[in-house]
Motif scaffolding. Structure first.
Motif, short mmCIF file in Angstrom:
data_model
loop_
_atom_site.label_atom_id
_atom_site.label_comp_id
_atom_site.label_asym_id
_atom_site.label_seq_id
_atom_site.Cartn_x
_atom_site.Cartn_y
_atom_site.Cartn_z
N LEU A 213 -10.31 -30.75 19.32
CA LEU A 213 -11.72 -30.58 18.95
C LEU A 213 -12.24 -29.22 19.43
O LEU A 213 -13.06 -28.57 18.75
CB LEU A 213 -12.57 -31.72 19.52
CG LEU A 213 -12.33 -33.10 18.86
CD1 LEU A 213 -13.11 -34.19 19.59
CD2 LEU A 213 -12.74 -33.08 17.38
N GLN A 214 -11.76 -28.78 20.62
CA GLN A 214 -12.14 -27.45 21.11
C GLN A 214 -11.65 -26.37 20.13
O GLN A 214 -12.40 -25.45 19.79
CB GLN A 214 -11.53 -27.19 22.50
CG GLN A 214 -12.45 -27.66 23.62
CD GLN A 214 -11.76 -27.68 24.98
OE1 GLN A 214 -10.55 -27.56 25.08
NE2 GLN A 214 -12.56 -27.85 26.02
N ASP A 215 -10.41 -26.52 19.69
CA ASP A 215 -9.85 -25.56 18.72
C ASP A 215 -10.71 -25.49 17.46
O ASP A 215 -10.76 -24.45 16.78
CB ASP A 215 -8.43 -25.97 18.31
CG ASP A 215 -7.44 -25.74 19.44
OD1 ASP A 215 -7.84 -25.12 20.45
OD2 ASP A 215 -6.29 -26.19 19.33
N HIS A 216 -11.36 -26.59 17.13
CA HIS A 216 -12.21 -26.60 15.93
C HIS A 216 -13.67 -26.33 16.26
O HIS A 216 -14.57 -26.69 15.50
CB HIS A 216 -12.07 -27.95 15.19
CG HIS A 216 -10.79 -28.06 14.43
ND1 HIS A 216 -9.58 -28.36 15.04
CD2 HIS A 216 -10.50 -27.89 13.11
CE1 HIS A 216 -8.62 -28.39 14.14
NE2 HIS A 216 -9.15 -28.10 12.96
N ASP A 217 -13.90 -25.74 17.44
CA ASP A 217 -15.22 -25.26 17.84
C ASP A 217 -16.29 -26.34 17.99
O ASP A 217 -17.46 -26.12 17.69
CB ASP A 217 -15.73 -24.19 16.83
CG ASP A 217 -14.81 -22.97 16.84
OD1 ASP A 217 -14.27 -22.64 17.92
OD2 ASP A 217 -14.61 -22.39 15.75
N PHE A 218 -15.86 -27.53 18.40
CA PHE A 218 -16.87 -28.55 18.69
C PHE A 218 -17.50 -28.25 20.05
O PHE A 218 -16.83 -27.71 20.95
CB PHE A 218 -16.22 -29.94 18.71
CG PHE A 218 -16.00 -30.49 17.34
CD1 PHE A 218 -16.88 -31.42 16.79
CD2 PHE A 218 -14.93 -30.05 16.57
CE1 PHE A 218 -16.67 -31.92 15.52
CE2 PHE A 218 -14.72 -30.54 15.29
CZ PHE A 218 -15.59 -31.48 14.76
N SER A 219 -18.79 -28.59 20.20
CA SER A 219 -19.46 -28.37 21.48
C SER A 219 -18.91 -29.34 22.51
O SER A 219 -18.46 -30.44 22.16
CB SER A 219 -20.97 -28.57 21.33
OG SER A 219 -21.25 -29.95 21.19
N LEU A 220 -18.95 -28.94 23.77
CA LEU A 220 -18.46 -29.82 24.83
C LEU A 220 -19.20 -31.15 24.83
O LEU A 220 -18.61 -32.21 25.06
CB LEU A 220 -18.61 -29.14 26.20
CG LEU A 220 -17.52 -28.11 26.51
CD1 LEU A 220 -17.75 -27.49 27.89
CD2 LEU A 220 -16.13 -28.75 26.44
N GLN A 221 -20.50 -31.10 24.55
CA GLN A 221 -21.30 -32.33 24.52
C GLN A 221 -20.82 -33.28 23.41
O GLN A 221 -20.64 -34.48 23.65
CB GLN A 221 -22.77 -31.96 24.28
CG GLN A 221 -23.72 -33.09 24.65
CD GLN A 221 -25.07 -32.90 23.96
OE1 GLN A 221 -25.39 -31.81 23.47
NE2 GLN A 221 -25.88 -33.95 23.95
N ASP A 222 -20.57 -32.70 22.22
CA ASP A 222 -20.05 -33.52 21.11
C ASP A 222 -18.68 -34.10 21.45
O ASP A 222 -18.40 -35.26 21.14
CB ASP A 222 -19.95 -32.69 19.82
CG ASP A 222 -21.26 -32.71 19.04
OD1 ASP A 222 -22.25 -33.29 19.57
OD2 ASP A 222 -21.30 -32.15 17.93
N ILE A 223 -17.85 -33.27 22.07
CA ILE A 223 -16.50 -33.75 22.43
C ILE A 223 -16.60 -34.92 23.40
O ILE A 223 -15.97 -35.96 23.23
CB ILE A 223 -15.65 -32.60 23.03
CG1 ILE A 223 -15.37 -31.54 21.95
CG2 ILE A 223 -14.33 -33.14 23.59
CD1 ILE A 223 -14.65 -30.31 22.45
N ASP A 224 -17.43 -34.78 24.42
CA ASP A 224 -17.62 -35.88 25.38
C ASP A 224 -18.12 -37.13 24.67
O ASP A 224 -17.64 -38.23 24.94
CB ASP A 224 -18.63 -35.47 26.47
CG ASP A 224 -17.99 -34.53 27.49
OD1 ASP A 224 -16.74 -34.48 27.54
OD2 ASP A 224 -18.73 -33.85 28.21
N GLN A 225 -19.10 -36.93 23.80
CA GLN A 225 -19.65 -38.08 23.07
C GLN A 225 -18.59 -38.74 22.21
O GLN A 225 -18.48 -39.97 22.18
CB GLN A 225 -20.82 -37.63 22.20
CG GLN A 225 -22.14 -37.58 22.95
CD GLN A 225 -23.31 -37.74 22.00
OE1 GLN A 225 -23.17 -37.62 20.80
NE2 GLN A 225 -24.49 -38.02 22.56
N PHE A 226 -17.81 -37.89 21.50
CA PHE A 226 -16.79 -38.46 20.61
C PHE A 226 -15.76 -39.26 21.41
O PHE A 226 -15.38 -40.37 21.02
CB PHE A 226 -16.10 -37.35 19.81
CG PHE A 226 -15.09 -37.89 18.84
CD1 PHE A 226 -15.51 -38.48 17.65
CD2 PHE A 226 -13.73 -37.86 19.11
CE1 PHE A 226 -14.59 -39.01 16.75
CE2 PHE A 226 -12.80 -38.40 18.23
CZ PHE A 226 -13.23 -38.97 17.04
N ILE A 227 -15.36 -38.70 22.54
CA ILE A 227 -14.36 -39.40 23.33
C ILE A 227 -14.93 -40.69 23.94
O ILE A 227 -14.23 -41.71 24.05
CB ILE A 227 -13.76 -38.46 24.41
CG1 ILE A 227 -12.77 -37.50 23.70
CG2 ILE A 227 -13.06 -39.23 25.52
CD1 ILE A 227 -12.16 -36.46 24.57
#
Lengths: 439, 439
Positions: A213-227
């Motif tokens: 998700l980082q490689d696809h430029d997702f925000s850290l907040q979105d990544i945390d939420q998604f996980i």
């Protein structure tokens, strides 16, 4: 003559050819007594839910399995060409064969169809504890309905099966691929990225998910939420958690999942259930609600049951109706029972008959036959080895009573009945002995 | 996506790949209900004789079967090479695997060992009625004793198994390879000539036997006498017949066979038994007393059970002990039951629950669960299809009682109980319904 020749050749080569094939097992009388007992318990649960048993062949055309699971399954399948040039495979699983059977014979039958089965399956795998090359599966398919009550009943039956054999330390987790897809939309995850993520979600490899998700430029907040979406939660925790997305410009409609969860809790009285949207199942053909039951005591190979709604009928060029089902690992269920130190049922004999002399053999056999006709388990000394040795043998066979027959007993039309636990003996008339079982 | 691609390819090739493999069968719920019922009947008989169940893998090293039956068996076996280069074979029979298991694990156990088993076997044969490429066998091995009472018990158990499923039109014939050998000596038949005759005797091809003996300059009188030896007789006819040989400068010692026959008649109460020295069994490894049970109603494939004493342990480079056993064709037994028009057991449901409206589903499911916990077979409408259609469905499922649940019933904590035979309906309180099964 033929045999002796072979035998000599074998010795001269200096090796012993008759080994159990790697990754397979023999089952002793103790094993089988427990396995049949457990099989019958499970069968009774299936039947109590209105399911009926079916059976398909041990091998199928290889195409059936590659069509369902892709060509990569060939690597772990026992496949072979028969003398007629057909590509066959020992079945690696039972859903595809049962659906083939449904398409062949039951399409016109009144729905729903509720099929269960027991069968051996085969995978060319590295053998290890809980992983064999020949293994036994129980399972079922529900064909023709996908109402919430149908799915709730299916999952509850899986839970009831596992509980019926006495397992207590188990986790039931329910996922929903439709709801997971809604979340993919909420986070604007593309179809390609989704294909990349699904295997990682299946493995619960959160570090890799984060990286991708980082490689696809997702925000850290979105990544945390998604996980955080992929974490297991109790039903009420899950419902609270969902409130977060009320303002996220998206309708996360989980009413169907909610109905299923409510029925499982309220009507089927299952409290220790968790929602885990991270459950996507390994196979591509699942859709909708899925679930897994784990026995954590088993370590790495802890999944003992898994299934859910799937799409397989399109493959058969036939009318599509809803399908769902699950497989229960029979061998792992038994391993889990052993880990929980559940007492296994033990076989026994009702009577062991000992003729004291050769002349008493006929009388002894006649008594054995009379007791057997009352469905009792009766064995008799077939080696003319005398009382002492026979009692020793009887002890090993877990016998309730020994019946000792000498000339005295014969003349009195009686038997000497020995309680094998207490060692107490008494003379009992043959009539009294047999009358005990007459009805 | 993957699936759809395949599906298109299939259609474009214009054929339907997912067929049942040739010579194999699917079993419907009706089939399986009858098969399990029969399996349990047979298991009960095995157990009543003190036999205990074992199981071996579906495939073995090919060597095990070629060693026992010669290389020619490869022609009719499903053999294949696994990914590790092992030559494996789907088992064509169960005796060799069970003896391998015995050698592996039970040599040091107290004798006798009495093993029974159920298992699927495989032969690459031309499929026809009563002959399948995958077929089910029941069977047993008796290891460690060959007293007359042991052999008599074994044969009587085979007979009891066949009778336990209700078969009446059956023939039990007992032969004795040792006694047959004595007769070979009486007629001065050489070892080579014997090898020539045995296959003809096995086929009951008396014309060819006559020809072969003529070619070897036997007198017509001797030929007639020899052929008359191979005819089936009752026990008393057989004993009378033997008197002819009293003056023939030879001791025809049949005391062991006589003991076995007497025990079978007197202690096991089997009257319809014949002696037939022409029974030599197809396989080379038999020795001593052998037997066959036929169901003449089956025509060409009429043998449903066969076995006897055999020598297999020398092949395993291990201590030799007496061995005997038999195989019972499960599929043919069922065919014979059908020929005798035996009623097959039919599955049924105790209750079928019909919620009249969506609101009643929870209440209906709760009732289903309560009844199921009393081991009752309970199904429920999972398609929300209304009373009429549900009753129609229930009729097809062979249901004893329908339980109809509307708002009235719900409010009264009751159910409407409908007798599916008579159509009579009555309101029953839920408490009364459930109390019926409480203990």
């Amino acid at each position: 003559v033929n045999l002796k020749k072979y035998y000599k050749a074998e010795v001269s080569f200096g090796f012993f050819v008759f080994e159990l094939p790697r990754g397979t097992r023999d089952f002793s009388p103790d094993d089988m007594y427990a396995r049949r007992f457990i099989e019958n318990k499970l069968r009774q649960v299936f039947q109590s839910f209105g399911y009926t048993e079916v059976q398909t062949p041990t091998f199928e055309h290889l195409d059936l399995f590659t069509a369902k699971s892709g060509d990569q399954i060939i690597d772990e399948i026992y496949s072979f060409t028969d003398k007629g040039g057909r590509n066959l495979a020992l079945r690696p699983e039972l859903t595809a064969p049962v659906i083939r059977f449904y398409v062949d014979r039951f399409q016109m039958e009144a729905k729903p169809l509720k099929f269960f089965y027991f069968g051996n399956c085969y995978r060319y795998d590295r053998p290890q504890k809980g992983r064999y090359r020949e293994f036994t599966q129980a399972g079922c398919e529900l064909i023709g309905t996908n109402t919430p009550e149908a799915i709730a009943e299916l999952i509850s039956m899986a839970y009831a099966l596992v509980r019926s054999v006495g397992l207590e330390k188990i986790n039931l987790e329910i996922g929903d691929l439709t709801v997971l897809n809604l979340f993919f939309n909420v986070f604007n995850i593309s179809s390609d990225l989704k294909d990349e993520l699904i295997p990682l979600i299946d493995k619960q490899d959160f570090d890799s998910i984060r990286e991708v998700l980082q490689d696809h430029d997702f925000s850290l907040q979105d990544i945390d939420q998604f996980i955080s979406i992929l974490q297991p939660r109790t039903i009420s925790e899950f419902q609270l958690f969902l409130l977060k997305y009320k303002d996220k410009n998206a309708q996360i409609d989980i009413s169907r999942l909610n109905s299923v969860l409510t029925l499982i809790q309220d009507c089927f009285s299952i409290q220790d259930v968790q929602v885990n949207l991270g459950i996507v199942r390994g196979l591509e053909y699942y859709s909708g609600i899925v679930f897994e039951i784990e026995a954590p005591s088993l370590g790495a190979e802890k999944q003992i049951c898994g299934g859910g709604e799937y799409e397989l009928l399109p493959l058969f060029n036939t009318r599509n109706v809803p399908t769902a089902g699950f497989a229960l690992g029979f061998d792992r269920t038994i391993l889990a029972m052993e880990m929980e130190k559940k007492a296994m049922p033990v076989d026994s004999l009702d009577y062991f008959i000992i003729p004291v002399s050769e002349e008493m053999i006929s009388y002894a056999l006649s008594i054995a036959q009379k007791l057997r006709s009352s469905s009792l388990k009766v064995d008799i000394d077939l080696m003319r080895r005398g009382i002492g040795k026979s009692l020793k043998y009887a002890n090993k066979r877990n016998v309730a009573f020994a019946i000792i027959i000498g000339e005295d007993e014969f003349e009195k039309k009686a038997v000497l009945l020995r309680d094998m636990d207490s060692g107490k003996q008494e003379l009992v008339s043959l009539e009294d002995l047999l009358n005990k079982y007459k009805q």
